[in-house]
Write a protein that holds these residues in place. Sequence first.
Motif, PDB file in Angstrom:
ATOM      1  N   LEU A  47     -76.852  49.186 -46.637  1.00 12.12           N
ATOM      2  CA  LEU A  47     -77.883  48.180 -46.425  1.00 12.12           C
ATOM      3  C   LEU A  47     -78.635  47.866 -47.712  1.00 12.12           C
ATOM      4  CD1 LEU A  47     -79.104  49.260 -42.925  1.00 12.12           C
ATOM      5  CD2 LEU A  47     -78.290  46.993 -43.559  1.00 12.12           C
ATOM      6  N   GLN A  48     -78.803  48.870 -48.522  1.00 14.37           N
ATOM      7  CA  GLN A  48     -79.465  48.642 -49.791  1.00 14.37           C
ATOM      8  C   GLN A  48     -78.667  47.632 -50.604  1.00 14.37           C
ATOM      9  OE1 GLN A  48     -82.364  50.673 -50.364  1.00 14.37           O
ATOM     10  NE2 GLN A  48     -82.748  48.976 -51.734  1.00 14.37           N
ATOM     11  N   GLN A  49     -77.396  47.808 -50.566  1.00 16.62           N
ATOM     12  CA  GLN A  49     -76.528  46.926 -51.333  1.00 16.62           C
ATOM     13  C   GLN A  49     -76.526  45.514 -50.753  1.00 16.62           C
ATOM     14  OE1 GLN A  49     -72.791  48.688 -52.013  1.00 16.62           O
ATOM     15  NE2 GLN A  49     -71.976  46.964 -53.195  1.00 16.62           N
ATOM     16  N   GLU A  50     -76.445  45.468 -49.449  1.00 10.59           N
ATOM     17  CA  GLU A  50     -76.300  44.170 -48.790  1.00 10.59           C
ATOM     18  C   GLU A  50     -77.617  43.423 -48.695  1.00 10.59           C
ATOM     19  OE1 GLU A  50     -73.449  42.501 -45.327  1.00 10.59           O
ATOM     20  OE2 GLU A  50     -73.181  44.318 -46.480  1.00 10.59           O
ATOM     21  N   ALA A  51     -78.708  44.157 -48.665  1.00 12.13           N
ATOM     22  CA  ALA A  51     -79.971  43.464 -48.400  1.00 12.13           C
ATOM     23  C   ALA A  51     -81.155  44.046 -49.154  1.00 12.13           C
ATOM     24  CB  ALA A  51     -80.263  43.510 -46.908  1.00 12.13           C
ATOM     25  N   GLY A  52     -80.898  45.002 -50.032  1.00 16.94           N
ATOM     26  CA  GLY A  52     -81.995  45.617 -50.752  1.00 16.94           C
ATOM     27  C   GLY A  52     -83.006  46.253 -49.824  1.00 16.94           C
ATOM     28  N   MET A  53     -82.507  46.859 -48.788  1.00 18.16           N
ATOM     29  CA  MET A  53     -83.364  47.347 -47.715  1.00 18.16           C
ATOM     30  C   MET A  53     -82.783  48.641 -47.152  1.00 18.16           C
ATOM     31  SD  MET A  53     -83.931  45.226 -44.208  1.00 18.16           S
ATOM     32  CE  MET A  53     -85.046  44.032 -44.905  1.00 18.16           C
ATOM     33  N   PRO A  54     -83.585  49.692 -47.114  1.00 20.37           N
ATOM     34  CA  PRO A  54     -83.046  50.936 -46.574  1.00 20.37           C
ATOM     35  C   PRO A  54     -82.865  50.852 -45.058  1.00 20.37           C
ATOM     36  CG  PRO A  54     -85.345  51.216 -47.154  1.00 20.37           C
ATOM     37  CD  PRO A  54     -84.969  49.850 -47.579  1.00 20.37           C
ATOM     38  N   HIS A  55     -82.196  51.826 -44.533  1.00 20.60           N
ATOM     39  CA  HIS A  55     -81.848  51.790 -43.128  1.00 20.60           C
ATOM     40  C   HIS A  55     -83.064  51.753 -42.215  1.00 20.60           C
ATOM     41  CE1 HIS A  55     -80.472  53.912 -39.322  1.00 20.60           C
ATOM     42  NE2 HIS A  55     -79.939  52.726 -39.265  1.00 20.60           N
ATOM     43  N   LEU A  56     -84.107  52.448 -42.616  1.00 17.43           N
ATOM     44  CA  LEU A  56     -85.309  52.473 -41.784  1.00 17.43           C
ATOM     45  C   LEU A  56     -85.820  51.075 -41.467  1.00 17.43           C
ATOM     46  CD1 LEU A  56     -87.703  53.865 -40.427  1.00 17.43           C
ATOM     47  CD2 LEU A  56     -88.765  54.048 -42.675  1.00 17.43           C
ATOM     48  N   TYR A  57     -85.800  50.210 -42.449  1.00 19.65           N
ATOM     49  CA  TYR A  57     -86.306  48.856 -42.252  1.00 19.65           C
ATOM     50  C   TYR A  57     -85.442  48.105 -41.257  1.00 19.65           C
ATOM     51  CZ  TYR A  57     -89.285  49.680 -46.286  1.00 19.65           C
ATOM     52  OH  TYR A  57     -90.224  50.178 -47.130  1.00 19.65           O
ATOM     53  N   TYR A  58     -84.162  48.258 -41.440  1.00 20.98           N
ATOM     54  CA  TYR A  58     -83.239  47.621 -40.510  1.00 20.98           C
ATOM     55  C   TYR A  58     -83.505  48.118 -39.099  1.00 20.98           C
ATOM     56  CZ  TYR A  58     -78.908  46.121 -38.340  1.00 20.98           C
ATOM     57  OH  TYR A  58     -77.994  45.543 -37.506  1.00 20.98           O
ATOM     58  N   ALA A  59     -83.691  49.407 -38.983  1.00 24.47           N
ATOM     59  CA  ALA A  59     -83.897  50.000 -37.658  1.00 24.47           C
ATOM     60  C   ALA A  59     -85.137  49.411 -36.997  1.00 24.47           C
ATOM     61  CB  ALA A  59     -84.033  51.518 -37.788  1.00 24.47           C
ATOM     62  N   VAL A  60     -86.181  49.250 -37.772  1.00 22.42           N
ATOM     63  CA  VAL A  60     -87.400  48.668 -37.205  1.00 22.42           C
ATOM     64  C   VAL A  60     -87.145  47.242 -36.732  1.00 22.42           C
ATOM     65  CG1 VAL A  60     -89.706  47.833 -37.795  1.00 22.42           C
ATOM     66  CG2 VAL A  60     -89.017  50.132 -38.446  1.00 22.42           C
ATOM     67  N   LEU A  61     -86.482  46.470 -37.564  1.00 21.95           N
ATOM     68  CA  LEU A  61     -86.153  45.109 -37.153  1.00 21.95           C
ATOM     69  C   LEU A  61     -85.316  45.115 -35.884  1.00 21.95           C
ATOM     70  CD1 LEU A  61     -85.265  43.342 -40.534  1.00 21.95           C
ATOM     71  CD2 LEU A  61     -87.403  43.240 -39.239  1.00 21.95           C
ATOM     72  N   ALA A  62     -84.379  46.037 -35.830  1.00 23.66           N
ATOM     73  CA  ALA A  62     -83.484  46.090 -34.676  1.00 23.66           C
ATOM     74  C   ALA A  62     -84.265  46.416 -33.408  1.00 23.66           C
ATOM     75  CB  ALA A  62     -82.392  47.124 -34.913  1.00 23.66           C
ATOM     76  N   VAL A  63     -85.151  47.394 -33.489  1.00 25.25           N
ATOM     77  CA  VAL A  63     -85.951  47.747 -32.323  1.00 25.25           C
ATOM     78  C   VAL A  63     -86.737  46.530 -31.858  1.00 25.25           C
ATOM     79  CG1 VAL A  63     -87.948  49.065 -31.539  1.00 25.25           C
ATOM     80  CG2 VAL A  63     -86.169  50.196 -32.869  1.00 25.25           C
ATOM     81  N   LEU A  64     -87.326  45.862 -32.822  1.00 21.57           N
ATOM     82  CA  LEU A  64     -88.152  44.707 -32.504  1.00 21.57           C
ATOM     83  C   LEU A  64     -87.334  43.598 -31.844  1.00 21.57           C
ATOM     84  CD1 LEU A  64     -91.061  44.190 -32.767  1.00 21.57           C
ATOM     85  CD2 LEU A  64     -90.709  43.314 -35.084  1.00 21.57           C
ATOM     86  N   SER A  65     -86.138  43.413 -32.319  1.00 22.37           N
ATOM     87  CA  SER A  65     -85.315  42.323 -31.792  1.00 22.37           C
ATOM     88  C   SER A  65     -84.943  42.560 -30.333  1.00 22.37           C
ATOM     89  CB  SER A  65     -84.052  42.171 -32.623  1.00 22.37           C
ATOM     90  OG  SER A  65     -83.119  43.174 -32.280  1.00 22.37           O
ATOM     91  N   ASP A  66     -85.015  43.807 -29.923  1.00 20.72           N
ATOM     92  CA  ASP A  66     -84.685  44.128 -28.540  1.00 20.72           C
ATOM     93  C   ASP A  66     -85.881  44.002 -27.612  1.00 20.72           C
ATOM     94  OD1 ASP A  66     -82.047  44.504 -28.359  1.00 20.72           O
ATOM     95  OD2 ASP A  66     -82.096  46.652 -28.803  1.00 20.72           O
ATOM     96  N   ALA A  67     -87.051  43.897 -28.185  1.00 17.88           N
ATOM     97  CA  ALA A  67     -88.247  43.840 -27.354  1.00 17.88           C
ATOM     98  C   ALA A  67     -88.357  42.474 -26.700  1.00 17.88           C
ATOM     99  CB  ALA A  67     -89.477  44.114 -28.218  1.00 17.88           C
ATOM    100  N   PRO A  68     -88.965  42.437 -25.521  1.00  9.29           N
ATOM    101  CA  PRO A  68     -89.166  41.150 -24.875  1.00  9.29           C
ATOM    102  C   PRO A  68     -89.987  40.261 -25.794  1.00  9.29           C
ATOM    103  CG  PRO A  68     -90.412  42.892 -23.763  1.00  9.29           C
ATOM    104  CD  PRO A  68     -89.531  43.551 -24.753  1.00  9.29           C
ATOM    105  N   ASP A  69     -89.456  39.087 -26.031  1.00 10.31           N
ATOM    106  CA  ASP A  69     -90.168  38.116 -26.861  1.00 10.31           C
ATOM    107  C   ASP A  69     -90.214  38.502 -28.334  1.00 10.31           C
ATOM    108  OD1 ASP A  69     -91.053  35.687 -26.259  1.00 10.31           O
ATOM    109  OD2 ASP A  69     -92.880  36.326 -25.257  1.00 10.31           O
TER     110      ASP A  69
END
Lengths: 172, 172
Positions: free
Chosen positions: A32-54
């Motif tokens: 993820l760092q390579q692909e987006a300059g972002m560690p896994h933790l950040y992705y995980a947070v985004l992912a959790v959020l994307s699953d939340a209602p709204d």
Amino acid sequence: MTTRWLTPEEQRAWRAYLAASTLLEDALDRQLQQEAGMPHLYYAVLAVLSDAPDRRMRMTDLAEHAKITRSRLTYVVTRLEKDGAIRRENCQWDKRGSIAVLTDEGLALLERLAPGHVESVRKAVFDHLTPEQIGQFEEICSAIAAAIEGEEAQQNGPDDLPWRRRSCSSGQ
Amino acid sequence: MTTRWLTPEEQRAWRAYLAASTLLEDALDRQLQQEAGMPHLYYAVLAVLSDAPDRRMRMTDLAEHAKITRSRLTYVVTRLEKDGAIRRENCQWDKRGSIAVLTDEGLALLERLAPGHVESVRKAVFDHLTPEQIGQFEEICSAIAAAIEGEEAQQNGPDDLPWRRRSCSSGQ
DNA sequence: AGTTATTGTTTAAAACTTGAACCAAGCCCG
DNA sequence: CGGGCTTGGTTCAAGTTTTAAACAATAACT
């Protein structure tokens, strides 16, 4: 009471786990760092959020789901907000609260990143497990997570369980 | 080729794994930090070293076993050396090399820490798994670790495998 | 000999984590 | 109501850790 040491089987399992988890975290971070300059933790947070209602969640809620402290989450969200992936909104029902909202841009980012990430996870994990093993893996990990969360709850006293948490989330 | 998304079972397993590994790392860090002012990584390095013949290992070897980069290891060992838990020696056979040696003091530290640590691991993991699950866990984690290490080896080209590594370790 | 590869450290900059302190808002209760 | 306690979330300061790139020394290959 005298220490109950790990049996040889337990030791083998533990060593394997340590190796796997270290390597895995590293691999995901790297990808993820390579692909987006972002560690896994950040992705995980985004992912959790994307699953939340709204696509929105209270900070404390989000922290709990991501299994990190609120302090850490504040830091993460601040950066993701700078990146435009998340926006903060005030909670109408509880004026102390702030709500993290996944922006359209954030969703787009996530969608751009997802295929590569999933591919990594597959290549590292699921491509090498049988369907039975996948089930076993889930059981085992759930048991571990439950044990640790239960343990913590005990420490805080049995009354402190997050047994009903108002969400304030899905009113748009 | 179109993305092979995770099946629902895989998703559940993955989520459970993420939760478990995050919580576990956190719990172990916290416990050791409290007991010894030392994060889990440091303990892990000491533990690996204590298993080596003669309690000594080449830096690169140690890094490989602990699944961390050499740079990171240098940092860790530097601190552990300050603490007196590790001593560095020069490798006679390879004058570039340095050997990390677990001191008596380091061993004592490890022995002091071990019971509490093992107890944590038990309470978080093995107390909640059946013997079968322990076996399954080992299988699964080994498969994952192997997959990632294999993957990396591939990237570096098939000739780059660490196929025979002189150890220079067990000469007292 | 001359190139190339390894070992391990150094360095400088960033990134991250932590815990405590803090403010504002909610809650509880006489 | 008006204290006191709790909660949500951020800020702050300090330290820790991570990373990547550069480096020096030695080894290994041709």
